[in-house]
Design a protein around this motif. Structure first.
Motif, short mmCIF file in Angstrom:
data_model
loop_
_atom_site.label_atom_id
_atom_site.label_comp_id
_atom_site.label_asym_id
_atom_site.label_seq_id
_atom_site.Cartn_x
_atom_site.Cartn_y
_atom_site.Cartn_z
N LEU A 174 84.45 18.51 80.66
CA LEU A 174 84.79 18.52 82.21
C LEU A 174 85.86 19.79 82.39
N MET A 175 87.29 20.08 81.40
CA MET A 175 87.98 19.91 81.96
C MET A 175 87.55 22.11 81.93
N PHE A 176 86.40 22.23 81.60
CA PHE A 176 85.52 24.00 81.22
C PHE A 176 85.01 23.99 82.82
N TYR A 177 84.16 23.16 83.21
CA TYR A 177 83.42 23.12 84.23
C TYR A 177 83.49 22.44 85.48
N GLY A 178 84.54 22.36 85.63
CA GLY A 178 85.20 21.15 86.51
C GLY A 178 84.98 21.95 88.67
N VAL A 179 85.93 23.11 88.08
CA VAL A 179 86.06 23.94 89.14
C VAL A 179 84.56 25.16 88.85
N ALA A 180 84.88 25.66 87.82
CA ALA A 180 83.46 26.89 87.56
C ALA A 180 82.08 26.18 87.94
N GLU A 181 81.26 25.69 87.56
CA GLU A 181 80.08 25.09 87.88
C GLU A 181 80.06 24.99 89.47
N PRO A 182 80.45 23.99 89.78
CA PRO A 182 80.30 24.26 90.94
C PRO A 182 80.48 25.62 91.88
N VAL A 183 81.77 26.17 91.25
CA VAL A 183 81.36 27.60 92.51
C VAL A 183 80.96 28.50 92.14
N MET A 184 80.07 28.27 90.85
CA MET A 184 79.38 29.50 90.33
C MET A 184 77.30 28.87 91.70
N HIS A 185 77.23 27.88 91.09
CA HIS A 185 75.97 27.22 91.74
C HIS A 185 76.07 27.54 93.29
N GLY A 235 67.78 29.77 97.34
CA GLY A 235 68.49 30.59 98.54
C GLY A 235 69.11 31.55 98.42
N ASP A 236 70.37 31.83 99.68
CA ASP A 236 71.04 32.14 99.34
C ASP A 236 72.99 31.28 99.13
N GLY A 237 73.85 32.44 98.28
CA GLY A 237 75.00 31.72 97.87
C GLY A 237 75.81 32.09 99.33
N GLY A 238 76.96 30.84 98.80
CA GLY A 238 77.87 31.27 100.30
C GLY A 238 78.11 30.79 100.92
N THR A 239 76.75 29.77 101.05
CA THR A 239 76.65 29.17 103.25
C THR A 239 76.71 27.44 102.36
N VAL A 240 77.21 27.12 104.28
CA VAL A 240 76.89 25.10 103.54
C VAL A 240 76.27 24.90 103.04
N ASP A 241 75.03 25.35 103.05
CA ASP A 241 73.95 24.29 102.11
C ASP A 241 73.91 24.99 100.78
N VAL A 264 86.44 16.56 93.20
CA VAL A 264 87.70 16.39 93.41
C VAL A 264 88.21 17.82 93.26
N PHE A 265 87.38 18.57 91.67
CA PHE A 265 88.37 20.03 91.21
C PHE A 265 87.24 20.69 92.06
N GLY A 266 85.75 20.11 91.63
CA GLY A 266 83.71 20.97 92.48
C GLY A 266 84.02 21.87 94.25
N ASN A 267 85.04 20.75 94.58
CA ASN A 267 84.73 20.53 96.17
C ASN A 267 85.51 21.14 96.33
N SER A 268 87.04 20.98 95.85
CA SER A 268 88.98 21.58 96.10
C SER A 268 88.58 22.92 95.88
N GLY A 269 87.88 23.41 94.38
CA GLY A 269 86.79 25.16 94.78
C GLY A 269 86.71 25.87 95.77
N ILE A 270 85.22 25.09 96.20
CA ILE A 270 84.32 25.35 96.97
C ILE A 270 85.42 25.35 98.56
#
Length: 676
Positions: A114-125, A132-138, A372-378
């Motif tokens: 959870l600590m390692f991937y909490g921010v990293a995984e959502p941001v990388m996906h 599809g394209d990255g960096g979009t709302v979808d 909390v961590f993933g959506n905040s990071g995105i």
């Protein structure tokens, strides 16, 4: 005597506390793979990468289908008639309160991840989605679906399969607390030979490499944090030094035991994690996060079955192997560790309570954490960071959390708290894993000496260190895949054996069997009952009764049964109790035992109740117990002849049920007499 029987062989010193084929077999396999990194340091990474590619291309479909089946199987068990069965005798009560139990589940399950991937995984996906394209709302919306998918019900269904199988057969049928016990309905007594040894070896190897993967990720993040805060070099050498230091801390926790060490660390983990999570929630985009959570959950559930069986067969890419298949193999490799651990702390709970709690409570917390961590990071990456967080995460995934904290107030304090939290998770994972592996290697025993626990704790650290030297994250992922592959087959067999065993138990409860005696067929004379009321038995009274009356009665019945060609024996069992066992090769053995059991004297005033259980008077029973897990009763004060009559009544019931429903009821049930 130990609470659980074992198949460890007698001996002296440490050798008396482990099962040699399992201990040496697992150690040999582990050292073989570690030797690759030592003997071929320059080629180790390419060797591991080649093995990883072969496993993914050849067996990826097996991981996907098996994990989907595990989710469906656990839901079926929880919601069907099997849910009412208890993990233990019918009158067993849980050893830990519910909140402590949940804290231990969470802390042992996925802390470092959870600590390692909490921010990293959502941001990388979000920045690099599978389609599809990255960096979009979808891409941002789908990133949370992918993250929930990897950390949700599928992961905990894997843990539930192993944990439920272990707890069910260990506590309900007195089999060793070892993975092999879950295969008894399939292989019968052959689980005590090479088949069972192989299963437990796979479990130990999977546990050690699964835990080592977590420890490797954890120490990479700790090193990144120290580099961020203090400028400490972010190198493999420094990570190995950190592994040595923290493994020493974990070893100290191991020797304190389950209740003192793991329980306190688990509760500390939960408190620190909740504090960190709520800090980010309140200083971050609070309203957005609270709205995103139900939407993320709805999107996850809406795509649940689609994602469960997606193989990208029509659009091949590396995303599936880099993420989903790695996660499934990681959870499977971890399942002997987490499953064994939650089994040890879950005695007395119903099957339904166990499965639904394990399947839903930790994932719901995990979903909120990731939101909390993933959506905040995105959100920060789309706004104030202007893509900087995604760039840093793709460059070095271990720095994700600390780069994220740069955009929040209290950066230094939160980074220090995060390092502390990862360290505590490291220690918890290591000492929990050591206790679990020790139990497997000792054939179900839980009283191994300190030296055995230290051996496994140190070996976990050595594995993590050598894999970091041999290829870093790639080596960690590859060994997880390798160790998980044979255990997928074992888990499929565990599900099959569990369903057969539960079906046998439910057949015993069907109304067509007629009324089942829950109490002895004999009654005490009224004068004897009055004497017991006026002179409430104490421990020494019950012990004397068992030795002078109950044991001779059981011996007399056993003698007559042996005269008639039955394999009957009487032996001390449990806590100063005694049991008659009539062994059978094809059906569950008949067991009639008597053991001392303490009960509170009834409280008749508010003052009595306020004194608390420890200060209130107790009365002792000579309580019966049986091989099928049904409720026992007090036989204190019975004469020798009355106990004999009661034994024969229970044996008659056993014979009637066996002959009437042998195929459905007893053919697949384990044999406590083989492991007593």
């Amino acid at each position: 005597m130990s609470d659980q029987p074992s198949f460890a062989r007698p001996g002296k010193g440490i050798a008396a506390h482990f099962h040699p084929p399992v201990f040496y077999g697992a150690s040999a396999i582990i050292f073989f793979f570690l030797a690759i990194g030592l003997v071929f340091p320059d080629r180790a990474e390419s060797i591991f990468s080649s093995i990883q590619s072969s496993i993914i291309s050849g067996f990826g479909w097996l991981y996907i289908l098996a994990v989907g089946a595990f989710v469906l199987a656990m839901l079926y068990v929880a919601l069907s008639r099997f849910g009412q069965l208890k993990l233990g005798p019918d009158d067993a009560e849980p050893e830990y309160n519910y909140l402590t139990w949940l804290a231990m589940l969470f802390a042992a399950g996925m802390g470092i991840g959870l600590m390692f991937y909490g921010v990293a995984e959502p941001v990388m996906h979000y920045s690099s989605p599978p389609v599809g394209d990255g960096g979009t709302v979808d891409a941002a919306r789908n990133a949370m679906v992918y993250t929930f998918f990897h950390w949700g019900f599928h992961a905990w269904a894997i843990y539930a399969v192993v944990g439920l199988s272990l707890a069910y057969f260990a506590y309900r049928y007195n089999l060793p607390l070892a993975v092999r016990s879950g295969l008894y309905p399939i292989f019968k007594n052959r689980i005590y030979g090479p088949i069972g040894d192989a299963v437990d070896i796979f479990a130990i190897v999977g546990t050690l490499f699964g835990v080592a993967t977590s420890l490797g990720l954890g120490v990479m993040q700790i090193n990144a944090g120290f580099n961020y805060l203090f400028g400490l070099p972010n190198t493999t050498f420094m990570q190995i030094v950190l592994i040595a230091v923290i493994t020493g801390m974990a070893t100290m926790s191991v020797v304190t035991g389950l209740d003192v060490g793991i329980r306190r660390l688990s509760e500390t983990n939960l408190i620190l994690a909740v504090l960190l999570m709520f800090f980010v929630l309140f200083v971050g985009p609070t309203v957005f996060l609270l709205g995103a959570f139900p939407q993320n959950l709805g999107n996850y559930l809406g795509h649940f079955f689609e994602r469960t069986f997606t193989m990208y067969a029509y659009e091949p890419n590396d995303w599936l192997s880099d993420w989903t298949l790695f996660y499934w193999s990681w959870w499977i490799a971890w399942s002997p560790f987490v499953g064994m651990f939650i089994a040890r702390i879950s005695r007395g709970r119903t099957v339904r309570e166990f499965v639904l709690s394990v399947l839903f409570i930790p994932p719901l917390f995990t979903f909120f954490w990731m939101t909390v961590f993933g959506n905040s990071g995105i959100a920060l990456d789309m706004g104030a960071a202007a893509g900087a967080i995604a760039e840093e995460v793709n460059a070095d995934i271990a720095t994700a959390l600390f780069q994220f904290f740069e955009y929040l107030p209290g950066t230094t304090i939160m980074s220090g708290l995060a390092i502390l939290l990862v360290t505590v998770f490291f220690v918890t994972s290591s000492d929990s894993g050591s206790l679990v592996v020790e139990t497997l290697a000792a054939g179900g025993r839980e009283d191994a000496p300190v030296a055995a626990r230290v051996y496994w704790a140190v070996l976990e650290g050595v594995i993590a260190a050598l894999l970091l030297l041999a290829g870093g994250l790639t080596a960690l992922q590859t060994m997880t895949l390798i160790s998980a592959l044979p255990f997928v087959i074992v888990m499929i067999l565990l599900v099959y054996g569990l369903l057969k065993g539960m079906n046998a138990d439910m057949a015993r409860l069907q109304p067509r069997l007629g009324p089942v005696a829950a109490h002895p067929v004999t009654e005490l004379p009224w004068t004897a009952r009055l004497n017991l009321i006026l002179n409430q038995p104490q421990r020494q009274d019950v012990g004397r009764f068992i030795k002078q009356t109950a044991e001779p009665a059981l011996e007399a019945v056993a003698h007559e049964m042996r005269e008639r060609g039955l394999d009957a024996l009487v032996a001390e069992d449990r806590d100063e109790g005694v049991a008659l066992t009539v062994n059978s090769q094809d059906v569950r053995s008949f067991v009639y035992g008597v053991e001392p059991q303490r009960h509170l004297v009834a409280a008749f005033t508010a003052g009595d109740v306020s004194r608390g259980e420890t200060k209130r008077p107790h009365v002792w029973w000579a309580k019966t117990y049986f091989g099928d897990g049904s409720r026992g009763y007090d036989v204190m004060g019975f004469t020798r002849e009355q106990i004999i009559s009661d034994i024969l009544a229970q044996y008659e019931r056993y014979q009637t049920m066996m002959h009437s429903h042998s195929t459905a009821l007893y053919l697949t049930s384990p044999d406590p007499g083989q492991v007593a």
